[in-house]
Design an enzyme around this catalytic site. Structure first.
Site, PDB file in Angstrom:
ATOM      1  N   HIS A  26       0.938  -1.228  -0.046  1.00 34.50           N
ATOM      2  CA  HIS A  26      -0.006   0.042  -0.043  1.00 34.50           C
ATOM      3  C   HIS A  26       0.917   0.967  -0.121  1.00 34.50           C
ATOM      4  O   HIS A  26       0.569   2.263  -0.498  1.00 34.50           O
ATOM      5  CB  HIS A  26      -1.066   0.036   1.062  1.00 34.50           C
ATOM      6  CG  HIS A  26      -1.881  -1.013   0.988  1.00 34.50           C
ATOM      7  ND1 HIS A  26      -2.885  -0.915   0.395  1.00 34.50           N
ATOM      8  CD2 HIS A  26      -2.144  -2.138   1.927  1.00 34.50           C
ATOM      9  CE1 HIS A  26      -3.774  -1.963   0.562  1.00 34.50           C
ATOM     10  NE2 HIS A  26      -3.240  -2.595   1.563  1.00 34.50           N
ATOM     11  N   ASP A  33      -6.819  -2.219  -1.802  1.00 33.74           N
ATOM     12  CA  ASP A  33      -7.859  -3.085  -1.113  1.00 33.74           C
ATOM     13  C   ASP A  33      -9.309  -2.479  -1.774  1.00 33.74           C
ATOM     14  O   ASP A  33      -9.590  -1.352  -1.973  1.00 33.74           O
ATOM     15  CB  ASP A  33      -8.146  -2.762   0.463  1.00 33.74           C
ATOM     16  CG  ASP A  33      -6.783  -3.221   1.104  1.00 33.74           C
ATOM     17  OD1 ASP A  33      -6.273  -4.227   0.656  1.00 33.74           O
ATOM     18  OD2 ASP A  33      -6.730  -2.848   2.276  1.00 33.74           O
ATOM     19  N   GLU A  91      -6.953 -12.571   2.273  1.00 29.20           N
ATOM     20  CA  GLU A  91      -7.990 -11.374   2.216  1.00 29.20           C
ATOM     21  C   GLU A  91      -8.651 -11.503   0.734  1.00 29.20           C
ATOM     22  O   GLU A  91      -7.910 -11.138  -0.392  1.00 29.20           O
ATOM     23  CB  GLU A  91      -7.335 -10.198   2.419  1.00 29.20           C
ATOM     24  CG  GLU A  91      -6.737 -10.093   3.826  1.00 29.20           C
ATOM     25  CD  GLU A  91      -6.001  -8.739   4.302  1.00 29.20           C
ATOM     26  OE1 GLU A  91      -5.737  -7.947   3.240  1.00 29.20           O
ATOM     27  OE2 GLU A  91      -5.550  -8.606   5.267  1.00 29.20           O
ATOM     28  N   HIS A  94      -7.772  -7.777  -1.121  1.00 29.71           N
ATOM     29  CA  HIS A  94      -6.390  -7.261  -1.157  1.00 29.71           C
ATOM     30  C   HIS A  94      -5.726  -7.747  -2.406  1.00 29.71           C
ATOM     31  O   HIS A  94      -5.475  -9.013  -2.482  1.00 29.71           O
ATOM     32  CB  HIS A  94      -5.615  -7.825  -0.074  1.00 29.71           C
ATOM     33  CG  HIS A  94      -4.147  -7.298  -0.040  1.00 29.71           C
ATOM     34  ND1 HIS A  94      -4.013  -6.281   0.982  1.00 29.71           N
ATOM     35  CD2 HIS A  94      -3.179  -7.623  -0.501  1.00 29.71           C
ATOM     36  CE1 HIS A  94      -2.627  -6.120   0.892  1.00 29.71           C
ATOM     37  NE2 HIS A  94      -2.169  -6.972   0.002  1.00 29.71           N
TER      38      HIS A  94
END
Length: 117
Positions: A26, A33, A91, A94
């Protein structure tokens, strides 16, 4: 926020299990996300679990959800894979750009009202 984000896990396991990383894509600008959004209803699509929930329910291949929720996860996953993103095993939301321009760089920028105008 334990009850909401990680009720099944002990906080000390979040780093070893890969739910939280010391360094994240990120901060390189190459990881996102995201979820699906239904323009007709103006709401997020039901993905069978909340964003940033740390537990098995968040794994993209988790089957303890409805068929429609699982299909929604697969739609998102296929679209992101098609466009060169790599998923995270823990996730469903993600994804990291496969061919990152700065794979070893972690940017640090001051954030203030002035910097986001």
């Amino acid at each position: 926020m334990k009850a909401y984000f990680y009720p099944e896990l002990d906080k000390k396991t979040l780093f070893p299990k890969g739910y939280i990383m010391e360094h994240s894509g990120h901060s390189r600008g190459s990881t996102v996300d995201l979820t699906l959004f239904d323009q007709k209803t103006g709401k997020e699509v039901d993905m069978g679990g909340t964003f940033d929930y740390f537990g098995k329910r968040s794994h993209p291949d988790f089957t303890g959800i409805t068929k429609k929720q699982f299909r929604n996860r697969q739609i998102l996953r296929r679209a992101m894979l098609k466009h060169g993103f790599k998923p995270l095993a823990e996730e469903w939301w993600h994804f990291t750009l496969g061919n990152e321009p700065y794979p070893d760089t972690y940017f640090t920028f001051p954030v203030s009202r002035k910097s986001v105008r």
